[in-house]
Design a protein around this motif. Structure first.
Motif, mmCIF file in Angstrom:
data_model
loop_
_atom_site.group_PDB
_atom_site.id
_atom_site.type_symbol
_atom_site.label_atom_id
_atom_site.label_comp_id
_atom_site.label_asym_id
_atom_site.label_seq_id
_atom_site.Cartn_x
_atom_site.Cartn_y
_atom_site.Cartn_z
ATOM 1 N N LEU A 100 -47.770 8.781 3.365
ATOM 2 C CA LEU A 100 -47.481 8.278 2.032
ATOM 3 C C LEU A 100 -46.586 7.059 2.088
ATOM 4 C CD1 LEU A 100 -46.983 11.669 0.220
ATOM 5 C CD2 LEU A 100 -49.045 10.258 0.324
ATOM 6 N N ILE A 101 -45.660 7.073 3.050
ATOM 7 C CA ILE A 101 -44.830 5.913 3.342
ATOM 8 C C ILE A 101 -44.926 5.719 4.848
ATOM 9 C CG2 ILE A 101 -42.503 4.962 3.349
ATOM 10 C CD1 ILE A 101 -41.896 6.761 0.926
ATOM 11 N N ALA A 102 -45.406 4.569 5.268
ATOM 12 C CA ALA A 102 -45.613 4.307 6.677
ATOM 13 C C ALA A 102 -44.278 4.155 7.408
ATOM 14 C CB ALA A 102 -46.466 3.056 6.867
ATOM 15 N N GLU A 103 -44.282 4.553 8.663
ATOM 16 C CA GLU A 103 -43.092 4.406 9.503
ATOM 17 C C GLU A 103 -42.805 2.928 9.738
ATOM 18 O OE1 GLU A 103 -43.018 6.633 13.134
ATOM 19 O OE2 GLU A 103 -44.041 8.329 12.195
ATOM 20 N N ALA A 104 -41.536 2.586 9.782
ATOM 21 C CA ALA A 104 -41.148 1.204 10.084
ATOM 22 C C ALA A 104 -41.391 0.921 11.548
ATOM 23 C CB ALA A 104 -39.670 0.995 9.747
ATOM 24 N N GLU A 105 -41.850 -0.276 11.845
ATOM 25 C CA GLU A 105 -42.125 -0.636 13.251
ATOM 26 C C GLU A 105 -41.002 -1.411 13.853
ATOM 27 O OE1 GLU A 105 -45.933 -2.320 13.885
ATOM 28 O OE2 GLU A 105 -46.880 -0.933 12.511
#
Length: 77
Positions: free
Chosen positions: A72-77
């Motif tokens: 739902l909220i992508a992980e920060a890279e």
């Protein structure tokens, strides 16, 4: 969305409990005729021990488990 498949092999222990052995990315379409001898071979190895008890003494069941993850909220890279 990510889907993973696991083969879950269920065994009975020497003290009557159930233990699972999970295999990631299994071959698809396996049958009971193929799995039964493989699970019997795992039992025959007698290579595992948990708290002094053999965790694999009899075949209980086997199944494929599919898991789908939807971010739902992508992980920060």
């Amino acid at each position: 969305m990510t889907t993973t498949v696991t083969l879950e092999l269920k065994f009975l222990t020497a003290d009557g409990k159930t233990r699972n052995l999970s295999v990631k990315n299994p071959k698809s379409g396996l049958t009971s005729a193929e799995l039964q001898p493989a699970m019997d071979a795992i039992i025959g190895l007698n290579a595992f021990e948990v708290k002094g008890i053999n965790p694999f003494t009899a075949v209980n069941s086997a199944r494929y488990v599919e898991r789908t993850i939807t971010d739902l909220i992508a992980e920060a890279e």
